[in-house]
Design an enzyme around this catalytic site. Structure first.
Site, PDB file in Angstrom:
ATOM      1  CG  HIS A   7      -0.319   0.164   2.518  1.00  0.00           C
ATOM      2  ND1 HIS A   7       0.152  -0.918   3.236  1.00  0.00           N
ATOM      3  CD2 HIS A   7      -0.056   1.253   3.283  1.00  0.00           C
ATOM      4  CE1 HIS A   7       0.666  -0.496   4.381  1.00  0.00           C
ATOM      5  NE2 HIS A   7       0.565   0.826   4.424  1.00  0.00           N
ATOM      6  CD  GLU A  43      -5.742   1.451   8.892  1.00  0.00           C
ATOM      7  OE1 GLU A  43      -5.678   0.670   7.916  1.00  0.00           O
ATOM      8  OE2 GLU A  43      -4.898   1.534   9.779  1.00  0.00           O
ATOM      9  CD  GLN A  60      -2.440   2.475   6.112  1.00  0.00           C
ATOM     10  OE1 GLN A  60      -1.288   2.847   5.899  1.00  0.00           O
ATOM     11  NE2 GLN A  60      -2.755   1.648   7.082  1.00  0.00           N
ATOM     12  CG  HIS A  84       3.587   4.721   5.077  1.00  0.00           C
ATOM     13  ND1 HIS A  84       2.507   5.324   5.698  1.00  0.00           N
ATOM     14  CD2 HIS A  84       3.215   3.433   4.871  1.00  0.00           C
ATOM     15  CE1 HIS A  84       1.540   4.439   5.854  1.00  0.00           C
ATOM     16  NE2 HIS A  84       1.942   3.278   5.359  1.00  0.00           N
ATOM     17  CD  GLU A 134       3.181  -0.304   7.164  1.00  0.00           C
ATOM     18  OE1 GLU A 134       2.503  -0.943   7.977  1.00  0.00           O
ATOM     19  OE2 GLU A 134       2.721   0.625   6.476  1.00  0.00           O
TER      20      GLU A 134
END
Length: 152
Positions: A7, A43, A60, A84, A134
């Site tokens: 994502h 989220e 996301q 991110h 991530e």
């Protein structure tokens, strides 16, 4: 090792307004939503496509639930936008250890629980060309024994 872009995290001030933008502009629908108290975010996961490894790729959307959360602080400094990028992996523990061995700082000693029951960790942006990165191991789905979506 890393199998897909799991994502892209986008920080926003108003989750509902941002979801509506992605729905009306691109036709993306909410696949999953939750509040992560530990991370201090609300989220929504918008599924973009399925992937060859049984997972999927998502956007996301992240709205802070408190100003002192990591996303809240980031929004105050940077405004809305890409927060991110997350890469999917079959084994977040092994890949984090391997990447740590290459000199990249891993932000959590042990992976934490992310969206939809996933296991996650982050890599320091200063070690990744300025990009907060991530790593995500998706939780297996009950019906298929496959993985699905990821983080925060």
């Amino acid at each position: 090792m890393l199998t897909r872009i799991d994502h892209i995290g986008i920080a926003c001030f108003d989750l509902d307004k941002t979801v509506e933008f992605y729905r009306s502009t691109y036709g993306f629908e909410v696949f999953h939503s939750e509040v992560n108290e530990e991370q201090g975010v609300r989220e929504a996961m918008l599924k973009i496509n399925e992937t060859s490894d049984g997972g999927a790729s998502y956007l996301q959307l992240l709205e802070p639930t408190r100003e002192d959360s990591p996303v809240g602080k980031w929004l105050a400094k940077n405004g809305e936008g890409v927060h991110h990028i997350a890469f999917g992996t079959g084994d977040v523990d092994a890949d984090a250890a391997e990447i740590r061995g290459r000199g990249v700082r891993v932000l959590y000693e042990e992976p934490r629980t992310g969206s939809m029951g996933s296991r996650i960790t982050f890599l320091h942006p200063k070690d990744c060309g300025g990009v907060l990165t991530e790593l995500v191991t998706a939780a297996p789905t009950a019906e298929h024994g496959q993985e699905h979506g990821q983080e925060h």
